[in-house]
Motif scaffolding. Structure first.
Motif, PDB file in Angstrom:
ATOM      1  N   UNK A 149      -9.672  -5.377   5.170  1.00  9.83           N
ATOM      2  CA  UNK A 149      -9.394  -5.566   6.591  1.00  9.83           C
ATOM      3  C   UNK A 149      -8.633  -4.356   7.136  1.00  9.83           C
ATOM      4  N   UNK A 150      -7.602  -3.928   6.401  1.00 10.39           N
ATOM      5  CA  UNK A 150      -6.829  -2.761   6.819  1.00 10.39           C
ATOM      6  C   UNK A 150      -7.672  -1.487   6.760  1.00 10.39           C
ATOM      7  N   UNK A 151      -8.427  -1.319   5.678  1.00 10.12           N
ATOM      8  CA  UNK A 151      -9.217  -0.095   5.510  1.00 10.12           C
ATOM      9  C   UNK A 151     -10.243   0.057   6.634  1.00 10.12           C
ATOM     10  N   UNK A 152     -10.968  -1.018   6.926  1.00 11.90           N
ATOM     11  CA  UNK A 152     -12.009  -0.936   7.950  1.00 11.90           C
ATOM     12  C   UNK A 152     -11.432  -0.641   9.333  1.00 11.90           C
ATOM     13  N   UNK A 153     -10.169  -1.050   9.560  1.00 13.28           N
ATOM     14  CA  UNK A 153      -9.583  -0.912  10.895  1.00 13.28           C
ATOM     15  C   UNK A 153      -8.625   0.273  11.016  1.00 13.28           C
ATOM     16  N   UNK A 154      -8.664   1.172  10.029  1.00 13.65           N
ATOM     17  CA  UNK A 154      -7.729   2.306  10.010  1.00 13.65           C
ATOM     18  C   UNK A 154      -7.784   3.118  11.296  1.00 13.65           C
ATOM     19  N   UNK A 155      -8.985   3.363  11.804  1.00  8.17           N
ATOM     20  CA  UNK A 155      -9.142   4.228  12.979  1.00  8.17           C
ATOM     21  C   UNK A 155      -9.381   3.432  14.256  1.00  8.17           C
ATOM     22  N   UNK A 256       1.213  -2.560   8.730  1.00 14.18           N
ATOM     23  CA  UNK A 256       0.500  -3.125   7.585  1.00 14.18           C
ATOM     24  C   UNK A 256       1.464  -3.843   6.645  1.00 14.18           C
ATOM     25  N   UNK A 257       2.707  -3.373   6.620  1.00 14.49           N
ATOM     26  CA  UNK A 257       3.722  -3.964   5.743  1.00 14.49           C
ATOM     27  C   UNK A 257       4.047  -5.402   6.138  1.00 14.49           C
ATOM     28  N   UNK A 258       3.908  -5.734   7.412  1.00 12.83           N
ATOM     29  CA  UNK A 258       4.108  -7.124   7.814  1.00 12.83           C
ATOM     30  C   UNK A 258       3.121  -8.028   7.091  1.00 12.83           C
ATOM     31  N   UNK A 259       1.860  -7.623   7.084  1.00 18.37           N
ATOM     32  CA  UNK A 259       0.823  -8.457   6.487  1.00 18.37           C
ATOM     33  C   UNK A 259       0.972  -8.547   4.977  1.00 18.37           C
ATOM     34  N   UNK A 260       1.236  -7.417   4.335  1.00 26.57           N
ATOM     35  CA  UNK A 260       1.416  -7.432   2.880  1.00 26.57           C
ATOM     36  C   UNK A 260       2.626  -8.282   2.505  1.00 26.57           C
ATOM     37  N   UNK A 261       3.748  -8.039   3.170  1.00 27.72           N
ATOM     38  CA  UNK A 261       4.977  -8.754   2.833  1.00 27.72           C
ATOM     39  C   UNK A 261       4.864 -10.244   3.026  1.00 27.72           C
ATOM     40  N   UNK A 262       4.201 -10.666   4.102  1.00 27.94           N
ATOM     41  CA  UNK A 262       4.085 -12.100   4.362  1.00 27.94           C
ATOM     42  C   UNK A 262       3.157 -12.774   3.358  1.00 27.94           C
ATOM     43  N   UNK A 301      -6.149   4.593  -0.074  1.00 28.13           N
ATOM     44  CA  UNK A 301      -6.395   5.890   0.561  1.00 28.13           C
ATOM     45  C   UNK A 301      -6.192   5.850   2.071  1.00 28.13           C
ATOM     46  N   UNK A 302      -6.062   4.651   2.623  1.00 26.88           N
ATOM     47  CA  UNK A 302      -5.875   4.528   4.072  1.00 26.88           C
ATOM     48  C   UNK A 302      -4.407   4.458   4.465  1.00 26.88           C
ATOM     49  N   UNK A 303      -3.510   4.281   3.497  1.00 22.51           N
ATOM     50  CA  UNK A 303      -2.089   4.077   3.780  1.00 22.51           C
ATOM     51  C   UNK A 303      -1.311   5.380   3.684  1.00 22.51           C
ATOM     52  N   UNK A 304      -0.211   5.450   4.431  1.00 21.61           N
ATOM     53  CA  UNK A 304       0.706   6.581   4.287  1.00 21.61           C
ATOM     54  C   UNK A 304       1.609   6.333   3.083  1.00 21.61           C
ATOM     55  N   UNK A 370       3.789  -1.235  -7.896  1.00 23.05           N
ATOM     56  CA  UNK A 370       3.046  -0.662  -6.763  1.00 23.05           C
ATOM     57  C   UNK A 370       2.601   0.761  -7.063  1.00 23.05           C
ATOM     58  N   UNK A 371       3.510   1.589  -7.559  1.00 14.89           N
ATOM     59  CA  UNK A 371       3.172   2.992  -7.794  1.00 14.89           C
ATOM     60  C   UNK A 371       2.148   3.140  -8.916  1.00 14.89           C
ATOM     61  N   UNK A 372       2.253   2.308  -9.930  1.00 12.16           N
ATOM     62  CA  UNK A 372       1.271   2.348 -11.036  1.00 12.16           C
ATOM     63  C   UNK A 372      -0.135   2.058 -10.482  1.00 12.16           C
ATOM     64  N   UNK A 373      -0.245   1.052  -9.625  1.00 10.34           N
ATOM     65  CA  UNK A 373      -1.539   0.688  -9.070  1.00 10.34           C
ATOM     66  C   UNK A 373      -2.009   1.741  -8.073  1.00 10.34           C
ATOM     67  N   UNK A 374      -1.120   2.205  -7.231  1.00  5.87           N
ATOM     68  CA  UNK A 374      -1.473   3.204  -6.219  1.00  5.87           C
ATOM     69  C   UNK A 374      -2.033   4.468  -6.866  1.00  5.87           C
ATOM     70  N   UNK A 375      -1.377   4.923  -7.903  1.00 10.96           N
ATOM     71  CA  UNK A 375      -1.810   6.160  -8.563  1.00 10.96           C
ATOM     72  C   UNK A 375      -3.186   6.016  -9.203  1.00 10.96           C
ATOM     73  N   UNK A 376      -3.569   4.800  -9.486  1.00 10.33           N
ATOM     74  CA  UNK A 376      -4.895   4.542 -10.074  1.00 10.33           C
ATOM     75  C   UNK A 376      -6.013   4.727  -9.063  1.00 10.33           C
TER      76      UNK A 376
END
Length: 378
Positions: A149-155, A256-262, A301-304, A370-376
């Protein structure tokens, strides 16, 4: 399986007439009501037209909650139209992977009939919703759905999106509301919950962290769902993979952090949010990792970097915010959340605060996950 709990009822000619306003033809052969919803009323209508069966969800919009259906539906239709194009570009099935709304005879995607406001969209068959996480793979699939959902709506052009509920996740303002409730002490309860108030207020300094990151240009405004519970995803009946994000009424600009955190607040708790035995409350690192795996597999790849670095913190912030909302309502005399007994909101607040405490204890581990998964995935 069905998209929630439904019950067959007699066909209502008034509802059938509403369907006609949206260009639906044929004979109505059945009508059912969904019993899960708390805000909007939802019906499933089945029609037979020239030997073909067609299913529609007919929904009465609660205009007491959503006072501007024009802006509400403009958000939803614009976002789903954008999603349809993105899904098609990536080889997906837009008719199954996002909602499709019907236009009424007035040229709008909603229609007023007998002082009620209606909208209709296609029913997505061979899918179901869930209210309970069955296993870690299930939660991973949920994370992947919201990550896509986040990736498709990045732009997505953010200037076209309305803020339908002002300051919905503005945590500093939630603290302002709590302070006002403490001062007013409308229900006479403030003196008996000093420890709970102190717990919340000790964390006020962190409440504006995401807003500060936004002001610094480190995290962007994005299209946010704002209700990332498990039952707002349709799962495929055969594969159990998440196929479509639903219940889009609270779509608006946010982080995006609102959605992930909730999502973690809801799904990572080892017990229900109104369990009064606080020994049962903990953060499941296994479920946290599963959701993060699914979410980042789609969205990394869509996140800062600032978004990634604050995914774990967002779970704490959204849990804290929910806790202070429950505590504020308890102080106000239970005027917002539906309660089933006198201490219900206080139990909920303490439950959320215990989860905040547990997240704080495991924050380093959560950040490492998080960082272990992100780096993958980068």
């Amino acid at each position: 399986m069905n998209q929630g709990n439904i019950m067959a009822v007699e066909i209502d000619n008034e509802i059938v007439n509403v369907c006609r306003r949206f260009g639906i033809k044929g004979e109505a052969v059945s009508q059912s009501v969904f019993t899960d919803g708390h805000i909007n009323s939802t019906l499933l209508l089945v029609f037979e037209e020239e030997g073909e069966t067609k299913k529609y969800l007919v929904q009465g919009i609660n205009t007491h909650v959503f006072k501007n259906p024009e802006e509400l539906m403009e958000n939803i239709v614009n976002v789903t139209t954008y999603l349809r194009n993105k899904i098609a570009e990536t080889g997906g099935n837009p008719d199954r992977e996002t909602l499709t709304f019907l236009k009424a005879e007035n040229g709008k995607y909603y229609y007023h009939e007998n002082d009620k406001c209606w909208r209709i969209y296609n029913f997505i068959d061979c899918s179901h919703t869930c209210n309970k996480i069955e296993n870690k793979e299930h939660f991973e699939n949920a994370g992947r759905s919201f990550g896509n959902f986040q990736k498709h709506l990045t732009d997505y052009p953010m200037h076209t999106l309305h803020e339908t509920i002002k300051d919905f996740h503005n945590t500093p303002k939630r603290f302002d509301n709590l302070e006002a409730a403490i001062k007013n002490n409308a229900a006479g309860r403030a003196d008996s919950i000093k420890a709970d108030i102190d717990f919340a207020m000790a964390r006020r300094a962190e409440s504006g962290k995401l807003l500060d990151l936004y002001k610094e240009g480190l995290i962007p405004l994005r299209v946010t769902h704002n209700d990332t519970k498990l039952n707002n995803i349709l799962f495929d009946d055969e594969t159990n993979e998440g196929i479509c994000v639903i219940d889009l009424d609270t779509i608006m600009p946010g982080f995006s952090l609102y959605d992930f955190g909730d999502a973690i607040r809801f799904g990572g708790n080892t017990t229900r949010e109104d369990d009064d035995n606080l020994d049962n409350v903990n953060i499941s690192l296994e479920l946290f990792e599963s959701y993060a795996e699914g979410f980042l597999s789609a969205s990394a790849k869509a996140l800062t970097m600032a978004e990634v670095e604050n995914l774990a913190f967002s779970a704490k912030l959204m849990t804290l915010e929910c806790g202070i909302r429950f505590l504020t309502d308890y102080l106000d005399g239970d005027v917002y959340f539906r309660t089933h007994y006198a201490e219900h909101n206080l139990v909920r607040a303490r439950n959320q605060f215990k989860l905040v405490y547990e997240i704080e204890k495991h924050m380093d581990e959560m950040n490492d996950i998080v960082m272990k998964i992100y780096n993958k995935y980068i």
